[in-house]
Design an enzyme around this catalytic site. Structure first.
Site, PDB file in Angstrom:
ATOM      1  N   HIS A 140       0.818  -1.212   0.000  1.00  0.00           N
ATOM      2  CA  HIS A 140       0.000   0.000   0.000  1.00  0.00           C
ATOM      3  C   HIS A 140       0.857   1.270   0.000  1.00  0.00           C
ATOM      4  O   HIS A 140       1.959   1.292   0.551  1.00  0.00           O
ATOM      5  CB  HIS A 140      -0.926   0.023   1.221  1.00  0.00           C
ATOM      6  CG  HIS A 140      -2.062  -0.949   1.120  1.00  0.00           C
ATOM      7  ND1 HIS A 140      -3.169  -0.883   1.922  1.00  0.00           N
ATOM      8  CD2 HIS A 140      -2.247  -2.021   0.295  1.00  0.00           C
ATOM      9  CE1 HIS A 140      -3.999  -1.871   1.607  1.00  0.00           C
ATOM     10  NE2 HIS A 140      -3.457  -2.584   0.630  1.00  0.00           N
ATOM     11  N   GLU A 150       0.590   4.101   1.635  1.00  0.00           N
ATOM     12  CA  GLU A 150       0.927   4.708   2.933  1.00  0.00           C
ATOM     13  C   GLU A 150       2.118   4.001   3.579  1.00  0.00           C
ATOM     14  O   GLU A 150       2.987   4.652   4.169  1.00  0.00           O
ATOM     15  CB  GLU A 150      -0.259   4.634   3.904  1.00  0.00           C
ATOM     16  CG  GLU A 150      -1.508   5.346   3.432  1.00  0.00           C
ATOM     17  CD  GLU A 150      -2.483   4.404   2.740  1.00  0.00           C
ATOM     18  OE1 GLU A 150      -2.055   3.603   1.875  1.00  0.00           O
ATOM     19  OE2 GLU A 150      -3.684   4.472   3.062  1.00  0.00           O
ATOM     20  N   CYS A 160      -6.850   2.024   4.939  1.00  0.00           N
ATOM     21  CA  CYS A 160      -7.406   0.746   5.414  1.00  0.00           C
ATOM     22  C   CYS A 160      -6.945   0.522   6.864  1.00  0.00           C
ATOM     23  O   CYS A 160      -6.136   1.290   7.382  1.00  0.00           O
ATOM     24  CB  CYS A 160      -6.920  -0.379   4.496  1.00  0.00           C
ATOM     25  SG  CYS A 160      -5.187  -0.812   4.754  1.00  0.00           S
ATOM     26  N   CYS A 190      -3.038   0.327   7.254  1.00  0.00           N
ATOM     27  CA  CYS A 190      -2.326   1.600   7.119  1.00  0.00           C
ATOM     28  C   CYS A 190      -2.685   2.566   8.253  1.00  0.00           C
ATOM     29  O   CYS A 190      -1.822   3.285   8.750  1.00  0.00           O
ATOM     30  CB  CYS A 190      -2.616   2.211   5.758  1.00  0.00           C
ATOM     31  SG  CYS A 190      -1.920   1.230   4.416  1.00  0.00           S
TER      32      CYS A 190
HETATM   33 ZN   LIG Z   1      -3.741   0.383   3.352  1.00  0.00          ZN
END
Ligand SMILES: [Zn+2]
Length: 153
Positions: free
Chosen positions: A53, A55, A83, A86
């Site tokens: 991801h 982040e 999410c 993160c």
């Molecule tokens: Zn995430």
């Protein structure tokens, strides 16, 4: 640079992800002096890794840039609502302020499914929703529309 401009950089990174066939998500981390210390974009497909991801990549880079794990004077800008993974990383990194663009109805942990920042953990980032939200959402909609058309063909 303004908040809108930092989100603009995150949008550039999201477009870069899109060019690589990834869900378009980009993230930048800005230190108190205005420097961008971390950047990341979604690489889940390219890396074949669920941890890919935007982040997490930006947090990793910011910690390397600053030589420490405490990002207590940073702001994080991300095109899509974080999410749970993160949001958890943001809490762990002690980032005090998070700006996101589009809502994530199925996985969002900053208000959509729950708000991890209000669950009573030891650190509670301030949350700013909807920064350049329409542009962030439009980019995602383009990606998913294209994917749908490709499936139908
Ligand atoms: Zn995430």
């Amino acid at each position: 640079m303004t908040d809108e401009e930092y989100m603009g950089r995150a949008l550039e990174l999201a477009r870069e992800a899109l060019d690589h066939g990834e869900v378009p998500v980009g993230c930048v981390i800005v230190w108190a002096d205005g420097r961008i210390v971390g950047e990341g974009r979604n690489r889940r497909e390219e890396d074949g890794n669920a941890l890919g991801h935007a982040e997490l990549a930006a947090i990793r880079m910011a910690c390397e840039t600053l030589g420490g794990w405490r990002l207590h004077r940073a702001r994080l800008y991300v095109t899509l609502e974080p999410c749970p993974m993160c949001a958890g990383a943001i809490v762990n990194a002690r980032i005090p302020a998070v700006y996101y663009g589009a809502r994530e109805e199925k996985m969002g942990a900053c208000g959509s499914i729950l708000n991890l920042f209000e669950e009573g953990f030891g650190h509670r980032p301030r949350l700013y929703r909807g920064l350049r939200g329409e542009e962030c959402a439009a980019l995602l909609a383009d990606f998913f529309n294209k994917l749908r058309r490709e499936k139908e063909e």
